[in-house]
Design a protein around this motif. Structure first.
Motif, PDB file in Angstrom:
ATOM      1  N   SER A  15     133.336 -64.099 156.523  1.00  0.00           N
ATOM      2  CA  SER A  15     134.609 -63.916 155.442  1.00  0.00           C
ATOM      3  C   SER A  15     134.480 -64.956 154.423  1.00  0.00           C
ATOM      4  N   ALA A  16     134.217 -66.394 154.839  1.00  0.00           N
ATOM      5  CA  ALA A  16     134.148 -67.199 153.885  1.00  0.00           C
ATOM      6  C   ALA A  16     133.027 -67.295 153.092  1.00  0.00           C
ATOM      7  N   ALA A  17     131.829 -66.719 153.532  1.00  0.00           N
ATOM      8  CA  ALA A  17     130.727 -66.753 152.652  1.00  0.00           C
ATOM      9  C   ALA A  17     130.880 -65.659 151.634  1.00  0.00           C
ATOM     10  N   ASN A  18     131.320 -64.398 152.142  1.00  0.00           N
ATOM     11  CA  ASN A  18     131.658 -63.443 151.199  1.00  0.00           C
ATOM     12  C   ASN A  18     132.587 -63.776 149.965  1.00  0.00           C
ATOM     13  N   HIS A  19     133.773 -64.426 150.303  1.00  0.00           N
ATOM     14  CA  HIS A  19     134.864 -65.036 149.501  1.00  0.00           C
ATOM     15  C   HIS A  19     134.075 -66.044 148.602  1.00  0.00           C
ATOM     16  N   ILE A  20     133.171 -67.004 149.030  1.00  0.00           N
ATOM     17  CA  ILE A  20     132.699 -68.071 148.213  1.00  0.00           C
ATOM     18  C   ILE A  20     131.428 -67.536 147.275  1.00  0.00           C
ATOM     19  N   SER A  21     131.040 -66.124 147.550  1.00  0.00           N
ATOM     20  CA  SER A  21     129.961 -65.457 146.703  1.00  0.00           C
ATOM     21  C   SER A  21     130.821 -65.019 145.549  1.00  0.00           C
ATOM     22  N   ARG A  22     132.153 -64.895 145.528  1.00  0.00           N
ATOM     23  CA  ARG A  22     132.703 -64.462 144.474  1.00  0.00           C
ATOM     24  C   ARG A  22     132.903 -65.745 143.447  1.00  0.00           C
ATOM     25  N   PHE A  23     132.976 -66.702 143.983  1.00  0.00           N
ATOM     26  CA  PHE A  23     133.182 -67.972 143.097  1.00  0.00           C
ATOM     27  C   PHE A  23     131.780 -68.155 142.351  1.00  0.00           C
ATOM     28  N   VAL A  24     130.874 -68.164 143.285  1.00  0.00           N
ATOM     29  CA  VAL A  24     129.437 -68.341 142.578  1.00  0.00           C
ATOM     30  C   VAL A  24     129.073 -67.369 141.311  1.00  0.00           C
ATOM     31  N   SER A  25     129.442 -66.230 141.578  1.00  0.00           N
ATOM     32  CA  SER A  25     129.327 -65.026 140.663  1.00  0.00           C
ATOM     33  C   SER A  25     130.056 -65.131 139.500  1.00  0.00           C
ATOM     34  N   SER A  26     131.349 -65.877 139.567  1.00  0.00           N
ATOM     35  CA  SER A  26     132.301 -66.211 138.590  1.00  0.00           C
ATOM     36  C   SER A  26     131.642 -66.515 137.194  1.00  0.00           C
ATOM     37  N   GLU A  27     132.514 -66.263 136.094  1.00  0.00           N
ATOM     38  CA  GLU A  27     131.834 -66.821 134.632  1.00  0.00           C
ATOM     39  C   GLU A  27     132.471 -68.147 134.484  1.00  0.00           C
ATOM     40  N   HIS A  29     132.729 -71.946 134.944  1.00  0.00           N
ATOM     41  CA  HIS A  29     131.543 -73.116 135.642  1.00  0.00           C
ATOM     42  C   HIS A  29     132.232 -73.846 136.746  1.00  0.00           C
ATOM     43  N   ASN A  30     133.505 -74.070 136.608  1.00  0.00           N
ATOM     44  CA  ASN A  30     134.249 -74.775 137.644  1.00  0.00           C
ATOM     45  C   ASN A  30     134.062 -73.923 139.112  1.00  0.00           C
ATOM     46  N   LEU A  31     134.282 -72.743 138.834  1.00  0.00           N
ATOM     47  CA  LEU A  31     134.419 -71.821 140.079  1.00  0.00           C
ATOM     48  C   LEU A  31     133.020 -71.956 140.721  1.00  0.00           C
ATOM     49  N   LYS A  32     131.937 -71.589 139.797  1.00  0.00           N
ATOM     50  CA  LYS A  32     130.309 -71.654 140.368  1.00  0.00           C
ATOM     51  C   LYS A  32     130.033 -72.621 140.919  1.00  0.00           C
ATOM     52  N   CYS A  60     122.328 -68.700 139.258  1.00  0.00           N
ATOM     53  CA  CYS A  60     122.985 -69.927 138.561  1.00  0.00           C
ATOM     54  C   CYS A  60     122.146 -70.947 138.144  1.00  0.00           C
ATOM     55  N   MET A  61     120.782 -70.724 138.374  1.00  0.00           N
ATOM     56  CA  MET A  61     119.510 -71.446 137.678  1.00  0.00           C
ATOM     57  C   MET A  61     119.713 -71.257 136.208  1.00  0.00           C
ATOM     58  N   GLU A  62     120.107 -70.198 135.661  1.00  0.00           N
ATOM     59  CA  GLU A  62     120.036 -69.858 134.486  1.00  0.00           C
ATOM     60  C   GLU A  62     121.276 -70.182 133.717  1.00  0.00           C
ATOM     61  N   ASP A  63     122.095 -70.919 134.328  1.00  0.00           N
ATOM     62  CA  ASP A  63     123.395 -71.386 133.529  1.00  0.00           C
ATOM     63  C   ASP A  63     122.932 -72.720 132.811  1.00  0.00           C
ATOM     64  N   PRO A  64     123.424 -72.905 131.623  1.00  0.00           N
ATOM     65  CA  PRO A  64     123.093 -73.946 130.902  1.00  0.00           C
ATOM     66  C   PRO A  64     123.750 -75.378 131.261  1.00  0.00           C
ATOM     67  N   ASP A  65     124.685 -75.361 132.354  1.00  0.00           N
ATOM     68  CA  ASP A  65     125.332 -76.619 132.732  1.00  0.00           C
ATOM     69  C   ASP A  65     124.305 -77.286 133.786  1.00  0.00           C
ATOM     70  N   GLU A  66     123.991 -78.563 133.330  1.00  0.00           N
ATOM     71  CA  GLU A  66     122.664 -79.344 134.193  1.00  0.00           C
ATOM     72  C   GLU A  66     123.382 -79.651 135.556  1.00  0.00           C
ATOM     73  N   THR A  67     124.553 -80.041 135.631  1.00  0.00           N
ATOM     74  CA  THR A  67     124.895 -80.488 136.968  1.00  0.00           C
ATOM     75  C   THR A  67     125.040 -79.399 138.040  1.00  0.00           C
TER      76      THR A  67
END
Length: 83
Positions: A15-27, A29-32, A60-67
């Motif tokens: 359940s945690a992994a499924n909910h976390i994946s929503r954060f990662v797929s968010s627009e 950057h802080n949630l990602k 997420c590797m395509e995101d412009p945020d270097e961090t």
């Protein structure tokens, strides 16, 4: 982080992994970033829960945020070297 600190319950981890994946797929950057850090914690307990979301993580590797790219690369390294 709490989910990984207590005795690993299979349903709770899934359940945690499924909910976390929503954060990662968010627009947002802080949630990602939060999602990547959380998946890294889960990988240390059991990598199979994060492997299901590997394609979302790779995006997420395509995101412009270097961090975010650096944290994503660290997570991918942990996912591939978990065994």
């Amino acid at each position: 982080r709490t989910v990984t600190a207590i005795y690993p319950n299979v349903q709770l981890m899934e359940s945690a992994a499924n909910h976390i994946s929503r954060f990662v797929s968010s627009e947002n950057h802080n949630l990602k970033y939060l999602g990547i850090k959380s998946l890294a914690s889960i990988v240390q307990v059991n990598p199979k829960y994060a492997l299901e979301h590997q394609l979302v993580v790779v995006e997420c590797m395509e995101d412009p945020d270097e961090t975010l790219k650096r944290k994503t690369l660290d997570l991918l390294f942990k996912m591939t070297n978990a065994n």
